[in-house]
Design an enzyme around this catalytic site. Structure first.
Site, PDB file in Angstrom:
ATOM      1  N   ARG A 223       0.845  -1.192   0.000  1.00  0.00           N
ATOM      2  CA  ARG A 223       0.000   0.000   0.000  1.00  0.00           C
ATOM      3  C   ARG A 223       0.881   1.242   0.000  1.00  0.00           C
ATOM      4  NH1 ARG A 223      -3.764  -2.495  -1.719  1.00  0.00           N
ATOM      5  NH2 ARG A 223      -5.700  -2.973  -0.646  1.00  0.00           N
ATOM      6  N   HIS A 271      -1.518   0.803  -9.689  1.00  0.00           N
ATOM      7  CA  HIS A 271      -2.229  -0.091  -8.761  1.00  0.00           C
ATOM      8  C   HIS A 271      -2.950  -1.213  -9.525  1.00  0.00           C
ATOM      9  CE1 HIS A 271      -4.142  -0.351  -4.510  1.00  0.00           C
ATOM     10  NE2 HIS A 271      -4.156  -1.543  -5.093  1.00  0.00           N
TER      11      HIS A 271
HETATM   12  P1  NAP Z   1      -2.314 -11.435   4.628  1.00  0.00           P
HETATM   13  O1  NAP Z   1      -2.643 -12.819   4.172  1.00  0.00           O
HETATM   14  O2  NAP Z   1      -3.092 -10.829   5.735  1.00  0.00           O
HETATM   15  O3  NAP Z   1      -0.766 -11.448   5.013  1.00  0.00           O
HETATM   16  C1  NAP Z   1      -0.157 -10.369   5.617  1.00  0.00           C
HETATM   17  C2  NAP Z   1       1.288 -10.740   5.962  1.00  0.00           C
HETATM   18  O4  NAP Z   1       1.962  -9.569   6.436  1.00  0.00           O
HETATM   19  C3  NAP Z   1       1.387 -11.785   7.084  1.00  0.00           C
HETATM   20  O5  NAP Z   1       2.441 -12.679   6.825  1.00  0.00           O
HETATM   21  C4  NAP Z   1       1.710 -10.930   8.297  1.00  0.00           C
HETATM   22  O6  NAP Z   1       2.454 -11.578   9.316  1.00  0.00           O
HETATM   23  C5  NAP Z   1       2.574  -9.858   7.676  1.00  0.00           C
HETATM   24  N1  NAP Z   1       2.608  -8.672   8.533  1.00  0.00           N
HETATM   25  C6  NAP Z   1       1.573  -7.866   8.892  1.00  0.00           C
HETATM   26  N2  NAP Z   1       2.015  -6.889   9.710  1.00  0.00           N
HETATM   27  C7  NAP Z   1       3.342  -7.094   9.848  1.00  0.00           C
HETATM   28  C8  NAP Z   1       4.356  -6.437  10.588  1.00  0.00           C
HETATM   29  N3  NAP Z   1       4.096  -5.363  11.345  1.00  0.00           N
HETATM   30  N4  NAP Z   1       5.615  -6.922  10.533  1.00  0.00           N
HETATM   31  C9  NAP Z   1       5.892  -8.016   9.791  1.00  0.00           C
HETATM   32  N5  NAP Z   1       4.984  -8.705   9.062  1.00  0.00           N
HETATM   33  C10 NAP Z   1       3.723  -8.223   9.108  1.00  0.00           C
HETATM   34  O7  NAP Z   1      -2.393 -10.421   3.397  1.00  0.00           O
HETATM   35  P2  NAP Z   1      -2.322 -10.754   1.838  1.00  0.00           P
HETATM   36  O8  NAP Z   1      -3.599 -11.291   1.363  1.00  0.00           O
HETATM   37  O9  NAP Z   1      -1.070 -11.517   1.579  1.00  0.00           O
HETATM   38  O10 NAP Z   1      -2.196  -9.276   1.255  1.00  0.00           O
HETATM   39  C11 NAP Z   1      -1.144  -8.404   1.623  1.00  0.00           C
HETATM   40  C12 NAP Z   1      -1.393  -7.010   1.130  1.00  0.00           C
HETATM   41  O11 NAP Z   1      -1.145  -6.914  -0.266  1.00  0.00           O
HETATM   42  C13 NAP Z   1      -2.822  -6.480   1.254  1.00  0.00           C
HETATM   43  O12 NAP Z   1      -3.120  -6.103   2.572  1.00  0.00           O
HETATM   44  C14 NAP Z   1      -2.760  -5.274   0.342  1.00  0.00           C
HETATM   45  O13 NAP Z   1      -2.257  -4.161   1.044  1.00  0.00           O
HETATM   46  C15 NAP Z   1      -1.728  -5.687  -0.710  1.00  0.00           C
HETATM   47  N6  NAP Z   1      -2.365  -5.913  -2.023  1.00  0.00           N
HETATM   48  C16 NAP Z   1      -1.993  -5.117  -3.063  1.00  0.00           C
HETATM   49  C17 NAP Z   1      -2.549  -5.325  -4.313  1.00  0.00           C
HETATM   50  C18 NAP Z   1      -2.105  -4.510  -5.491  1.00  0.00           C
HETATM   51  O14 NAP Z   1      -2.723  -4.606  -6.547  1.00  0.00           O
HETATM   52  N7  NAP Z   1      -1.049  -3.755  -5.385  1.00  0.00           N
HETATM   53  C19 NAP Z   1      -3.496  -6.323  -4.506  1.00  0.00           C
HETATM   54  C20 NAP Z   1      -3.862  -7.107  -3.437  1.00  0.00           C
HETATM   55  C21 NAP Z   1      -3.287  -6.881  -2.195  1.00  0.00           C
HETATM   56  P3  NAP Z   1       1.888 -12.905  10.055  1.00  0.00           P
HETATM   57  O15 NAP Z   1       2.111 -14.023   9.055  1.00  0.00           O
HETATM   58  O16 NAP Z   1       2.735 -13.025  11.250  1.00  0.00           O
HETATM   59  O17 NAP Z   1       0.430 -12.636  10.334  1.00  0.00           O
HETATM   60  C1  GLV Z   2      -6.056  -4.337  -4.254  1.00  0.00           C
HETATM   61  O1  GLV Z   2      -5.179  -3.621  -3.954  1.00  0.00           O
HETATM   62  C2  GLV Z   2      -6.772  -5.152  -3.333  1.00  0.00           C
HETATM   63  O2  GLV Z   2      -6.686  -4.895  -2.105  1.00  0.00           O
HETATM   64  O3  GLV Z   2      -7.441  -6.091  -3.764  1.00  0.00           O
END
Ligand code: NAP
Ligand code: GLV
Length: 308
Positions: A223, A271
C-alpha cells in the site's frame, strides 16, 4: 438472504446474474438500490456508504471486494462487526504474476536496458544466475506465500519476513523487529506485500533502505502509505538502491509533477499488480456466504486488534 454490493457497477451486475443462477436464495442489491435496508445482512463493498450501520441496522458482516481492508475506518465500525477481506485464486495469481515480472525484470537488468535503449546504447552486462540473487518478501500471508512459491521454483535465493514465525519450503524465514535487520541485509530485491497497519505505515524509509545491500532494488505492491517517497528518491539518487518497481502510491493517482513519473530508475504502474477477478471471486464470495449461513467463521476475517 439480502446482500448489499457497492463497488464497480459492471462487476456488480455480473455477480448479481451469477448469484441469481447459482444461489437464488441470495439477493444482491447494487448500490444505490438497497431493497429494504432492515433486511440487509451482509455488505460487500470497496468504500462503505456513509452511516453504514445506522442505515443497515441488521448488518452482520462487512466484506471488502479487495484483498485489503485498510480502506475501512475500523475504529469507526462496531467492534463486534466481522470485517472480511477478499481471498480468491484470481487475485492471488495476479500478484504472483506481477511479483514474478518485477523480480525477473530487475534480475535481468531491464530498468537499465530500457535506459540504454533510450540512449541508443548497445552494452551487455553480465547475467547472474537466479540462485545468486537474494529475494526478500515482506509479508508471508496469502499473497507473499504464493509469490514465494513461484520465485523458489525459478531458483532465486528466497527469504521472507512476517510478524509471527512462519515456515515455508525453500524459504529462509525471519520474523519481527528483532530479525528484520538480518532479513534486509540479505535482500538484493526486496518485495513488499504487507498490509497497511499502524506498524507498516512509513516502514519503507531511509533507515530500512540503509539496511539493504548497496545497489538493492525495491518492489512495492503493498500500500502506498508504507513508502516514504522522498526517502526512496534519495536512496535511488544516492546509489543505495538501483531500481524500484512501484505499483501503489500515496496519493493515488500521483500528481503530474511527482518525480516518480519520470525517474529513470522507477517503473510505475497504476495499482494493477492484482485485481479481484469477477468469476473466481464470486465463487469465493458464495462459499463465504454459505459459511456465514452455517455459522462458521468466514475466510479472510480481519483481526481487529492487529489491523489486518
Ligand atoms: P495477509 O494474508 O493478511 O498477510 C499479511 C502478511 O503480512 C502476514 O504474513 C503478516 O504476518 C505480515 N505482517 C503484517 N504486519 C506485519 C508487521 N508489522 N511486521 C511483519 N509482518 C507483518 O495479506 P495478503 O492477502 O497476503 O495481502 C497483503 C497485502 O497486499 C494487502 O493487505 C494489500 O495491502 C496488498 N495488495 C496489493 C494489491 C495490489 O494490486 N497492489 C493487490 C492485493 C493486495 P503474520 O504471518 O505473522 O500474520
Ligand atoms: C487491491 O489492492 C486489493 O486490495 O485487492
Amino acid at each position: 438472504m439480502q446482500i448489499l454490493y457497492k463497488s464497480d457497477p459492471q462487476r456488480g451486475a455480473l455477480w448479481q446474474q451469477w448469484l441469481a443462477q447459482h444461489a437464488p436464495d441470495i439477493q444482491l442489491h447494487l448500490w444505490p438500490e438497497t431493497g429494504d435496508p432492515q433486511a440487509i445482512e451482509i455488505a460487500i463493498v470497496w468504500q462503505p456508504p456513509e452511516k453504514l450501520t445506522e442505515t443497515f441496522p441488521n448488518l452482520k458482516a462487512l466484506l471488502s471486494v479487495g484483498a485489503g481492508a485498510d480502506q475501512f475506518d475500523l475504529a469507526a465500525l462496531p467492534p463486534d462487526l466481522p470485517v472480511v477481506r477478499m481471498i480468491e485464486p484470481g487475485l492471488t495469481q495476479g500478484m504472483v504474476e506481477y511479483v514474478t515480472f518485477a523480480v525477473l525484470g530487475i534480475h535481468r537488468d531491464m530498468p537499465r536496458y530500457l535506459q540504454q535503449q533510450r540512449a541508443a546504447q548497445w552494452q551487455a552486462h553480465s547475467v547472474r544466475p537466479a540462485a545468486t540473487r537474494r529475494v526478500g518478501v515482506m509479508g508471508l500471508g496469502e499473497l507473499g506465500q504464493a509469490a514465494l512459491r513461484q520465485l523458489v521454483s525459478l531458483g532465486f535465493d528466497c527469504a521472507g519476513w512476517s510478524r509471527t514465525p512462519r515456515q515455508l519450503d525453500g524459504v529462509q524465514c525471519f520474523h519481527g523487529a528483532a530479525q528484520m535487520g538480518a532479513f534486509l541485509a540479505r535482500s538484493d530485491i526486496l518485495v513488499c506485500l504487507l498490509p497497511l497497519t499502524a506498524e507498516t505505515r512509513g516502514l519503507l524509509n531511509r533507515d530500512l533502505f540503509a539496511q539493504l545491500p548497496p545497489g538493492a532494488a525495491l518492489v512495492q505492491a503493498g500500500r502506498g502509505a508504507q513508502l516514504n517517497s522522498q526517502d526512496l528518491l534519495a536512496a535511488l539518487d544516492g546509489g543505495q538502491l538501483a531500481a524500484a518497481v512501484i505499483d501503489v502510491t500515496d496519493p493515488e493517482p500521483l500528481p503530474p509533477s511527482h518525480p516518480f513519473w519520470r525517474h529513470p530508475a522507477i517503473w510505475l504502474t497504476p495499482h494493477i499488480a492484482s485485481q479481484t477477478q469477477n468469476e473466481s471471486a464470486v465463487a469465493a464470495l458464495l462459499e463465504n456466504l454459505r459459511r456465514y449461513q452455517r455459522g462458521e467463521p468466514m475466510v479472510g476475517l480481519i483481526d481487529r486488534a492487529r489491523g489486518y
